[in-house]
Design a protein around this motif. Structure first.
Motif, PDB file in Angstrom:
ATOM      1  N   GLN A   1       0.835  -1.195   0.000  1.00 13.48           N
ATOM      2  CA  GLN A   1       0.000   0.000   0.000  1.00 13.48           C
ATOM      3  C   GLN A   1       0.873   1.249   0.000  1.00 13.48           C
ATOM      4  O   GLN A   1       0.600   2.210  -0.717  1.00 13.48           O
ATOM      5  N   HIS A   2       1.923   1.262   0.826  1.00 19.84           N
ATOM      6  CA  HIS A   2       2.828   2.407   0.890  1.00 19.84           C
ATOM      7  C   HIS A   2       3.525   2.600  -0.453  1.00 19.84           C
ATOM      8  O   HIS A   2       3.643   3.720  -0.951  1.00 19.84           O
ATOM      9  N   PHE A   3       3.978   1.506  -1.060  1.00 15.64           N
ATOM     10  CA  PHE A   3       4.655   1.560  -2.355  1.00 15.64           C
ATOM     11  C   PHE A   3       3.717   2.105  -3.425  1.00 15.64           C
ATOM     12  O   PHE A   3       4.101   2.958  -4.224  1.00 15.64           O
ATOM     13  N   THR A   4       2.466   1.635  -3.416  1.00 17.13           N
ATOM     14  CA  THR A   4       1.485   2.094  -4.395  1.00 17.13           C
ATOM     15  C   THR A   4       1.207   3.577  -4.237  1.00 17.13           C
ATOM     16  O   THR A   4       1.121   4.315  -5.226  1.00 17.13           O
ATOM     17  N   LYS A   5       1.085   4.037  -3.000  1.00 15.46           N
ATOM     18  CA  LYS A   5       0.829   5.449  -2.747  1.00 15.46           C
ATOM     19  C   LYS A   5       1.992   6.298  -3.251  1.00 15.46           C
ATOM     20  O   LYS A   5       1.791   7.353  -3.864  1.00 15.46           O
ATOM     21  N   ASN A   6       3.222   5.844  -3.004  1.00  9.34           N
ATOM     22  CA  ASN A   6       4.404   6.551  -3.494  1.00  9.34           C
ATOM     23  C   ASN A   6       4.406   6.628  -5.012  1.00  9.34           C
ATOM     24  O   ASN A   6       4.727   7.665  -5.585  1.00  9.34           O
ATOM     25  N   MET A   7       4.094   5.522  -5.647  1.00 10.41           N
ATOM     26  CA  MET A   7       4.095   5.489  -7.109  1.00 10.41           C
ATOM     27  C   MET A   7       3.026   6.405  -7.686  1.00 10.41           C
ATOM     28  O   MET A   7       3.255   7.071  -8.689  1.00 10.41           O
ATOM     29  N   GLU A   8       1.865   6.461  -7.054  1.00  7.41           N
ATOM     30  CA  GLU A   8       0.800   7.346  -7.528  1.00  7.41           C
ATOM     31  C   GLU A   8       1.230   8.799  -7.424  1.00  7.41           C
ATOM     32  O   GLU A   8       0.990   9.602  -8.329  1.00  7.41           O
TER      33      GLU A   8
END
Length: 67
Positions: free
Chosen positions: A32-39
């Motif tokens: 979830q943290h990785f996805t938020k960073n990528m977004e």
């Protein structure tokens, strides 16, 4: 005493199952943290891309006027 050795043999895979499940929760949070960073990075790149397109259009207009 023989039943104790069987108990230990059976206990090992059970402990492995519970330990692996415990680590799975951390993986989900990391994703979830990785996805938020990528977004966030993707939004910044899109904004920068739009600015560059606008600059190119402005320069193109200036060049056409000068010709």
């Amino acid at each position: 005493m023989e039943w104790l050795s069987y108990l230990l043999i059976l206990l090992c895979p059970l402990m492995m199952i519970f330990c692996m499940r415990g680590h799975g929760g951390h993986k989900h949070q990391h994703e979830q943290h990785f996805t938020k960073n990528m977004e966030t990075k993707l939004k910044l790149l899109e904004e920068e891309n739009n600015k560059l397109k606008n600059e190119m259009e402005s320069i193109s207009k200036i060049v056409k006027k000068g010709s």
